[in-house]
Design a protein around this motif. Structure first.
Motif, PDB file in Angstrom:
ATOM      1  N   LEU A 191      17.121  -4.710   3.166  1.00  0.00           N
ATOM      2  CA  LEU A 191      16.119  -5.072   4.675  1.00  0.00           C
ATOM      3  C   LEU A 191      17.350  -4.928   5.560  1.00  0.00           C
ATOM      4  N   GLY A 192      18.460  -5.211   5.415  1.00  0.00           N
ATOM      5  CA  GLY A 192      19.474  -4.946   6.713  1.00  0.00           C
ATOM      6  C   GLY A 192      19.683  -3.638   6.995  1.00  0.00           C
ATOM      7  N   MET A 193      19.905  -2.861   5.925  1.00  0.00           N
ATOM      8  CA  MET A 193      20.071  -1.240   6.211  1.00  0.00           C
ATOM      9  C   MET A 193      18.560  -0.631   6.523  1.00  0.00           C
ATOM     10  N   ALA A 194      17.680  -1.204   6.430  1.00  0.00           N
ATOM     11  CA  ALA A 194      16.342  -0.563   6.698  1.00  0.00           C
ATOM     12  C   ALA A 194      16.071  -0.953   8.233  1.00  0.00           C
ATOM     13  N   ALA A 195      16.453  -2.312   8.747  1.00  0.00           N
ATOM     14  CA  ALA A 195      16.057  -2.781   9.732  1.00  0.00           C
ATOM     15  C   ALA A 195      16.837  -1.976  10.894  1.00  0.00           C
ATOM     16  N   LEU A 196      18.039  -1.355  10.710  1.00  0.00           N
ATOM     17  CA  LEU A 196      18.988  -0.521  11.373  1.00  0.00           C
ATOM     18  C   LEU A 196      18.667   0.597  11.872  1.00  0.00           C
ATOM     19  N   LEU A 197      17.347   1.320  10.969  1.00  0.00           N
ATOM     20  CA  LEU A 197      16.852   2.748  11.237  1.00  0.00           C
ATOM     21  C   LEU A 197      15.912   2.610  12.262  1.00  0.00           C
ATOM     22  N   PRO A 198      15.636   3.622  12.891  1.00  0.00           N
ATOM     23  CA  PRO A 198      14.216   3.613  13.846  1.00  0.00           C
ATOM     24  C   PRO A 198      12.902   3.631  12.899  1.00  0.00           C
TER      25      PRO A 198
ATOM     26  N   ASN B  35      17.409   9.075   1.679  1.00  0.00           N
ATOM     27  CA  ASN B  35      15.956   8.641   2.184  1.00  0.00           C
ATOM     28  C   ASN B  35      16.471   8.002   3.827  1.00  0.00           C
ATOM     29  N   ARG B  36      17.329   7.329   3.881  1.00  0.00           N
ATOM     30  CA  ARG B  36      17.728   6.898   5.220  1.00  0.00           C
ATOM     31  C   ARG B  36      17.961   8.265   6.395  1.00  0.00           C
ATOM     32  N   GLY B  37      18.521   9.175   5.512  1.00  0.00           N
ATOM     33  CA  GLY B  37      18.760  10.233   6.562  1.00  0.00           C
ATOM     34  C   GLY B  37      17.572  10.792   6.743  1.00  0.00           C
ATOM     35  N   LYS B  38      16.234  11.101   6.045  1.00  0.00           N
ATOM     36  CA  LYS B  38      14.921  11.460   6.379  1.00  0.00           C
ATOM     37  C   LYS B  38      14.405  10.771   7.386  1.00  0.00           C
ATOM     38  N   ILE B  39      14.561   9.268   7.327  1.00  0.00           N
ATOM     39  CA  ILE B  39      13.819   8.504   8.218  1.00  0.00           C
ATOM     40  C   ILE B  39      14.560   8.802   9.690  1.00  0.00           C
TER      41      ILE B  39
END
Length: 706
Positions: free
Chosen positions: A360-367, A393-397
Motif C-alpha cells: 500500500l505504501g509503494m502504491a500510494a507514492l505513485l501518481p 508495474n510501478r514503472g508502467k503506472i
C-alpha cells in the motif's frame, strides 16, 4: 659490513658517546636514539627473540645500553635485562599516571606514550602490556582503586575494562550522572585502547543521552496535530537513541558485559516510552472516524505535493524510496547528507496510509486517482485499475503521468557512468526502490539484525544520492513506504493480542493488520472500512491497538509494521540539493588563558577550546599537541586530539591536556618554548603548524628534587 655502516654514519663532530650510540643503533637496525633502539629491542622481546641483544653483548655494548637507560629514564638494576626494564617501565608509568611515586623519571612516561602511538610497534606494545599486567598483578591493584584515578592512564587494557565496567554499572544504577558519564566517554575517546572498546563506549554514550531524555519525557498530547508535531520534533530521538544503543551493544565482542544496562534500557524503552506513547496516541485513533481526516500532507498526496510541482516547472525529479525507513532513520540520513561537501537537504514528514505495509505504501507514492485492495488473498494494491506489484508495474503506472522509469537501486548502482546518465537524461521522473531494512526485518531468522541493516542503508543511500547527482540529476527526494516498531528483547505474552480475527471473509493477516470482508468488531482491534482509509472497494481493515501484535505462526514478532503507531505511520520526506561551492569547514580550536605562561614544574596542563559546536557543515578537527623548544625539538609527550563536540555549552567544549616535559626541556630553562597544535596536510603524511602559543620555562633548582 657493520663497520662500513658506522663509517657512513659518523660525523667529525661526534663524541665517543655519539659513536657508541650509533654502534648500538646498527646492532638494532634503528635510528641512533635511545628511544628508537629500545623500541626495536622491545619488538624483539615481544617476538621471544634475542638476536639483537646477543649481538649487543658480543660487541660489549650492553654496559653502555644499561648506563643509557639509567641516564635517560632513571632505570637501575643489579640484574638488568630488556624484560626487567619493560616491567619497570609499565610499573612506573602506571604509578605516575595515578599520582603515586615511581622509580623511573618523567622521560620514561614520554617514551611510553611515543612507543604506544607508533603504529609500527603497536603489536609489541599490546603483547608486552598484557604480559606485564599479569606479572605485576594489575588486576588486584585495580580492584583497590577508584576508577576516577585511572582516567589519565593508557598503559593496560585492564584499565579500560575497569573504567568501562564502572561506567556501565554506575549508569545502570544511576550512581553516576549521564553528563559525567558522557564527559568520561569523551575523555577516554583519546585513549590508546579506545578502538578496542569503541562499541562499548558508543553504547554507553547513547545510553546516557537516552536516560536524560527519558527523565524529561512527557507523553501527553492535546490533539493529533500536537502528537505528530511533538513526534517529529523530539519523541523520535528516543527511538533513534535506542536503535544506536542496541546496534553498538550487538556489535560489541561481549554483549554480556553490558547486559545489566541493556536490560534497563529495554524496560524503559518498552514500558515507559513505546507503550505509554502509543497508548496515549491510540485514544485519538479510536476516536477517529476516518483516516482521511489525518492532517496533510498524507502519503497518497506525495506525487501531487512533492513531485508534480517540479515537473510543472520543467524540472526532472529522482525519487529514492527506501523500504521501512522510519522517520528517525530519515533524520539521521539528513545529517549524513549535510555532512557531504556541497550537499544540503531539508526534512519534512507525511502520514502513511493504513495499513502501513509495503504494497500500500509503494502504491500510494505513485501518481493515481484511485487505490484499491485486490479482492483476493495477496494483499496487492490496485492503482487506477492496474496491479502495482513489482517494479515493472510501478514503472508502467509512472509512465502514464510522465516520461519515467522505475528501477531497483541495486541495478542503478551497478550501472557505469554513461548508463546512469542516460537514465536521468531520458526521463523526467526516476523512481529507485531500495530494500534492505524491510528485507532484513521481515524475515524471522534475520530480524535481530535490522539495526545493522539500518546502518548499511544509511551508507548506501548516501552513495545512491551522490551517484544520481554525478549522473546530472537536478532534484533528488528520498522517502519511504512505512516505518516500523522493533524491540530487541523477546516479547512477553502480554505483547500479543489474544483475539482471533473473524468475519465473513478473512483474506490476509499479518502481525499488525488484517484484510477481509465483514470483519467483526472487537475491543482489541480498530476497524476501518476501505472508504474510511481513502481506498476504493468494500474491504475492511482491522489493526491491533497500541503496540500489540497478532499471533502468526512462522513469522518474526520483534520487527513489525502495518498498524497505526507513530513509529509506523510517520514517514520522512527528504529533499536533497547540491551547491556549486564548497560549504564544509572544520571547527576552529584555540588556547584558553594567557598567550604567555610560565612553566615552573616538570609537567603542566593546558586548556584548549573548541570555538563553536560541530554540526553537519562545521566538522571535527584532528590535531597533535606537543611542546617544542626554539630549535623545533619535541620536549614533551604528545597528544592526538579530536575536537568534535556538538554541545552548545562553551564549558563542554573545553579540553584539558597534561604535558610531561622530558629532560631535554632542562636545557630550555629561562627560555621560551612553544605549545604547538600540529595538523596533517590533507593527502600527505606531512604536518603543519595549525596554531601555537608561547610559554617560558622558569624552573627553580628545587624543582629538580621533586
Amino acid at each position: 659490513k657493520r663497520r662500513e655502516k658506522l663509517r657512513s654514519a659518523l660525523k667529525k663532530s661526534d663524541y665517543e658517546r655519539d659513536m657508541t650510540l650509533k654502534m648500538l643503533a646498527i646492532c638494532c637496525g634503528s635510528d641512533p636514539r635511545i628511544d628508537s633502539i629500545m623500541e626495536n629491542l622491545l619488538d624483539e622481546l615481544a617476538e621471544d627473540a634475542d638476536d639483537q641483544m646477543k649481538l649487543i653483548q658480543r660487541c660489549a655494548l650492553d654496559g653502555f645500553l644499561c648506563e643509557s637507560l639509567n641516564r635517560h629514564y632513571g632505570y637501575q638494576s643489579d640484574a638488568w635485562s630488556v624484560k626487567d626494564f619493560v616491567l619497570e617501565l609499565f610499573k612506573s608509568c602506571f604509578s605516575m599516571e595515578i599520582g603515586e611515586e615511581a622509580d623511573l623519571n618523567a622521560d620514561a612516561l614520554v617514551f611510553m606514550k611515543r612507543w604506544q602511538n607508533n603504529r609500527h610497534h603497536q603489536k609489541a606494545f599490546e603483547k608486552l602490556s598484557g604480559e606485564c599486567a599479569a606479572i605485576l598483578d594489575i588486576e588486584s591493584r585495580l580492584n583497590q582503586l577508584d576508577y576516577r584515578t585511572l582516567l589519565e592512564d593508557e598503559s593496560f587494557k585492564l584499565v579500560e575494562m575497569k573504567i568501562l565496567s564502572e561506567l556501565i554499572h554506575g549508569l545502570a544504577r544511576k550512581s553516576i550522572s549521564a553528563k559525567e558519564c558522557q564527559r568520561i566517554v569523551c575523555e577516554r575517546s583519546r585513549s590508546y585502547w579506545y578502538a578496542t572498546f569503541e562499541h562499548y563506549y558508543e553504547a554507553i554514550g547513547y545510553a546516557a543521552e537516552f536516560q536524560q531524555r527519558m527523565d524529561a519525557l512527557d507523553c501527553s498530547m492535546e490533539s493529533i496535530e500536537d502528537a505528530l508535531s511533538r513526534y517529529t520534533e523530539c519523541w523520535f530521538r528516543i527511538d533513534q537513541l535506542y536503535r544506536k544503543f542496541i546496534f553498538h551493544v550487538r556489535s560489541a565482542n561481549n554483549p554480556h558485559l553490558i547486559s545489566e544496562l541493556a536490560n534497563q534500557i529495554e524496560n524503559q524503552y518498552t514500558n515507559n516510552y513505546l507503550l505509554r506513547l502509543n497508548d496515549s496516541w491510540q485514544t485519538f485513533i479510536d476516536a477517529m472516524p476516518s483516516w482521511t481526516q489525518m492532517p496533510a500532507p498524507r502519503q497518497n498526496q506525495f506525487f501531487k505535493h512533492w513531485v508534480a510541482p517540479y515537473l510543472e516547472r520543467g524540472n526532472k525529479v529522482c525519487v529514492v524510496i527506501s523500504d521501512a525507513m522510519r522517520y528517525e532513520v530519515g533524520e539521521e540520513l539528513l545529517a549524513r547528507i549535510r555532512q557531504q561537501d556541497r550537499y544540503d537537504a531539508q526534512i519534512a514528514s507525511m502520514v502513511s496510509m493504513l495499513p502501513s505495509y509495503t504494497q500500500l505504501g509503494m502504491a500510494a507514492l505513485l501518481p493515481h486517482q484511485k487505490l484499491a485492495f485486490a479482492d483476493d488473498e495477496t494483499s496487492t494494491v490496485i492503482v487506477n485499475g492496474q496491479s502495482s506489484q513489482g517494479t515493472a508495474n510501478r514503472g508502467k503506472i509512472l509512465n502514464k503521468a510522465a516520461k519515467a522509469e522505475a528501477k531497483q537501486a541495486e541495478a542503478f548502482l551497478s550501472m557505469n557512468r554513461d548508463e546512469s546518465r542516460e537514465v536521468t537524461r531520458e526521463n523526467d521522473v526516476v523512481y529507485l526502490y531500495h530494500n534492505r531494512i524491510d528485507k532484513t526485518g521481515d524475515t524471522r531468522d534475520t530480524e535481530a539484525r535490522v539495526f545493522e541493516a539500518v546502518e548499511d542503508t544509511l551508507d548506501e543511500l548516501v552513495t545512491i544520492i551522490k551517484k544520481l547527482y554525478a549522473a546530472n540529476a537536478s532534484t533528488v527526494i528520498v522517502t519511504s513506504d512505512h516505518g516500523f516498531i522493533y524491540q530487541n528483547r523477546k516479547l512477553d505474552e502480554s505483547d500479543f493480542s489474544s483475539v482471533e480475527p473473524d468475519g465473513d471473509k478473512v483474506l490476509f493477516r499479518d502481525r499488525r493488520f488484517v484484510l477481509g470482508k465483514g470483519l467483526k468488531a472487537h475491543a482489541s482491534l480498530k476497524k476501518f472500512t476501505a472508504d474510511q482509509l481513502g481506498m476504493a472497494g468494500d474491504m475492511d481493515v482491522q489493526l491491533p491497538k497500541s503496540i500489540n501484535r497478532l499471533r502468526r505462526q512462522g513469522s518474526g514478532s520483534r520487527f513489525v509494521h502495518g498498524s497505526s503507531s507513530l513509529q509506523e505511520i510517520v514517514v520522512p520526506v527528504i529533499q536533497v540539493s547540491k551547491k556549486r561551492k564548497s560549504d564544509v569547514a572544520q571547527v576552529d580550536v584555540d588556547f584558553l588563558g594567557s598567550t604567555s605562561t610560565v612553566i615552573s614544574t616538570g609537567q603542566f596542563t593546558a586548556a584548549l577550546y573548541q570555538t563553536s559546536a560541530c554540526n553537519e557543515k562545521v566538522q571535527p578537527r584532528e590535531l597533535r599537541a606537543g611542546v617544542y623548544n626554539e630549535a623545533g625539538d619535541l620536549i614533551s609527550n604528545t597528544h592526538e586530539l579530536r575536537f568534535e563536540s556538538t554541545s552548545d555549552s562553551a564549558r563542554d567544549r573545553e579540553t584539558k591536556v597534561k604535558f610531561v616535559l622530558t629532560s631535554l626541556a632542562d636545557k630550555s630553562n629561562n627560555q621560551d618554548v612553544y605549545l604547538k597544535l600540529m595538523e596533517q596536510v590533507k593527502g600527505t603524511s606531512k604536518q603543519r603548524i595549525y596554531k601555537q602559543t608561547r610559554y617560558t620555562i622558569r624552573r627553580s633548582f628545587t624543582s629538580y628534587f621533586d
